[in-house]
Write a protein that holds these residues in place. Structure first.
Motif, short mmCIF file in Angstrom:
data_model
loop_
_atom_site.label_atom_id
_atom_site.label_comp_id
_atom_site.label_asym_id
_atom_site.label_seq_id
_atom_site.Cartn_x
_atom_site.Cartn_y
_atom_site.Cartn_z
N ARG A 1 0.95 -1.03 0.07
CA ARG A 1 -0.22 -0.01 0.18
C ARG A 1 0.92 1.37 -0.08
N LEU A 2 1.88 1.11 0.61
CA LEU A 2 2.94 2.64 0.67
C LEU A 2 3.44 2.64 -0.66
N VAL A 3 3.90 1.39 -1.15
CA VAL A 3 4.42 1.51 -2.42
C VAL A 3 3.50 2.07 -3.55
N ALA A 4 2.10 1.39 -3.45
CA ALA A 4 1.16 1.91 -4.39
C ALA A 4 0.79 3.46 -4.17
N SER A 5 0.93 3.91 -2.88
CA SER A 5 0.26 5.35 -2.71
C SER A 5 1.79 6.44 -3.25
N SER A 6 3.02 5.87 -3.14
CA SER A 6 4.00 6.66 -3.58
C SER A 6 3.94 6.80 -5.11
N LEU A 7 3.74 5.60 -5.89
CA LEU A 7 3.65 5.71 -7.30
C LEU A 7 2.27 6.36 -7.76
N ILE A 8 1.43 6.44 -6.92
CA ILE A 8 0.19 7.38 -7.46
C ILE A 8 0.46 8.72 -7.28
N LEU A 9 1.27 9.09 -6.16
CA LEU A 9 1.67 10.55 -5.96
C LEU A 9 2.54 11.02 -6.90
N ILE A 10 3.55 10.12 -7.40
CA ILE A 10 4.57 10.46 -8.35
C ILE A 10 3.98 10.65 -9.55
N GLY A 11 3.06 9.60 -10.15
CA GLY A 11 2.39 9.79 -11.24
C GLY A 11 1.48 11.06 -11.39
N ALA A 12 0.75 11.18 -10.24
CA ALA A 12 -0.16 12.64 -10.20
C ALA A 12 0.60 13.75 -10.39
N SER A 13 1.79 13.78 -9.85
CA SER A 13 2.73 14.93 -9.73
C SER A 13 3.21 15.15 -11.13
N GLY A 14 3.73 14.18 -11.78
CA GLY A 14 4.23 14.37 -13.09
C GLY A 14 3.18 14.81 -14.19
N PHE A 15 1.92 14.20 -14.25
CA PHE A 15 0.77 14.47 -15.13
C PHE A 15 0.23 15.67 -15.05
N PHE A 16 0.12 16.04 -13.84
CA PHE A 16 -0.43 17.47 -13.36
C PHE A 16 0.57 18.58 -13.30
N MET A 17 1.79 18.32 -13.59
CA MET A 17 2.85 19.08 -13.57
C MET A 17 2.57 20.54 -14.11
N PRO A 18 2.06 20.75 -15.18
CA PRO A 18 1.73 22.26 -15.83
C PRO A 18 0.73 22.80 -14.67
N LEU A 19 0.02 22.32 -14.26
CA LEU A 19 -0.82 23.04 -13.29
C LEU A 19 -0.32 23.35 -12.13
N TRP A 20 0.32 22.46 -11.32
CA TRP A 20 0.96 23.12 -10.10
C TRP A 20 2.15 23.91 -10.21
N ILE A 21 2.76 23.83 -11.51
CA ILE A 21 3.64 24.77 -12.02
C ILE A 21 3.12 26.22 -12.10
N TRP B 1 1.12 8.68 -16.27
CA TRP B 1 -0.07 8.23 -16.36
C TRP B 1 0.10 6.51 -15.90
N LEU B 2 0.91 6.31 -16.43
CA LEU B 2 1.32 4.71 -16.44
C LEU B 2 1.94 4.46 -15.09
N ILE B 3 2.83 5.29 -14.30
CA ILE B 3 3.13 5.03 -13.08
C ILE B 3 1.85 5.15 -12.14
N GLY B 4 1.03 6.08 -12.42
CA GLY B 4 0.03 6.42 -11.53
C GLY B 4 -0.85 5.06 -11.74
N GLY B 5 -0.87 4.40 -12.85
CA GLY B 5 -2.09 3.35 -12.92
C GLY B 5 -1.42 2.15 -12.46
N VAL B 6 -0.10 2.00 -12.45
CA VAL B 6 0.67 0.76 -11.70
C VAL B 6 0.27 0.94 -10.18
#
Length: 204
Positions: free
Chosen positions: A4-24, A178-183
């Protein structure tokens, strides 16, 4: 628990990268000259003083590098999320925006001088009829890899190599994020069971 910890980390990394233009966009006032990941490079231009300018479509930014591949500065542009192409001259940058169908001019340090000019369709540089950027006449070849971008100039000098930093891989490409978050989602047992249950129901 570890899964669960690994899964949460991957979702966070994937979301951060995918929505990077928004948080920038929210953090832009604090970024200054911070280097952004080399994701979706649409164009590379060479100025008369041998600096390289990279057009990053994913983050709507231009990044400037020295002739030895060192990061110098960056600035944001209004690309509306579309392709934009750079023409670097002796004292200014001309940037053509495909989605806006407009041209902006900047000083070499990123300060805007003229904005929202009509795009000159006869320019040798800029967006060609296939929706891509024409290659700068000073560039002989480009080499893309996971660890670096190498630019070979026409005067046969050693290639200019721009190395990716370790944290750049967080947002290497929207699909990769997106793929990282999906995993990460798939590793959650509840989510995986829900998807499989939905698939069986659909087949029935």
């Amino acid at each position: 628990m570890i899964i669960r910890l690994v899964a949460s980390s991957l979702i966070l990394i994937g979301a951060s990268g995918f929505f990077m233009p928004l948080w920038i966009g929210f953090a832009i006032r604090h970024l200054g000259a911070q280097e952004m990941p080399l994701s979706l490079i649409e164009d590379i231009a060479v100025s008369n003083d041998n600096h390289l300018y990279l057009a990053l479509m994913f983050t709507s930014r231009v990044q400037k590098y020295s002739s030895d591949g060192k990061f110098v500065s960056s600035f944001g542009v209004n690309s509306v999320g579309g392709i934009f192409c750079i023409d670097a001259g002796s004292d200014r940058l001309t940037i053509n925006f495909g989605r806006r169908d407009a041209t902006d001019e900047f000083e070499l340090d990123g300060r805007p001088t003229r904005l929202n000019m009509p795009t000159d369709k006869t320019r040798p540089r800029g967006i060609n009829r296939y929706g891509d950027c024409a290659i700068d006449s000073q560039i002989r070849s480009l080499d893309w890899s996971l660890h670096a971008v190498s630019v070979m100039l026409v005067d046969n000098r050693p290639a200019v190599t721009i190395k990716r930093q370790a944290w750049h891989y967080v947002a290497l490409h929207p699909f990769a994020s997106w793929l990282i978050g999906g995993v990460g989602l798939f590793l959650f047992p509840e989510w995986r069971r829900a998807v499989l249950r939905s698939t069986r129901t659909t087949r029935q």
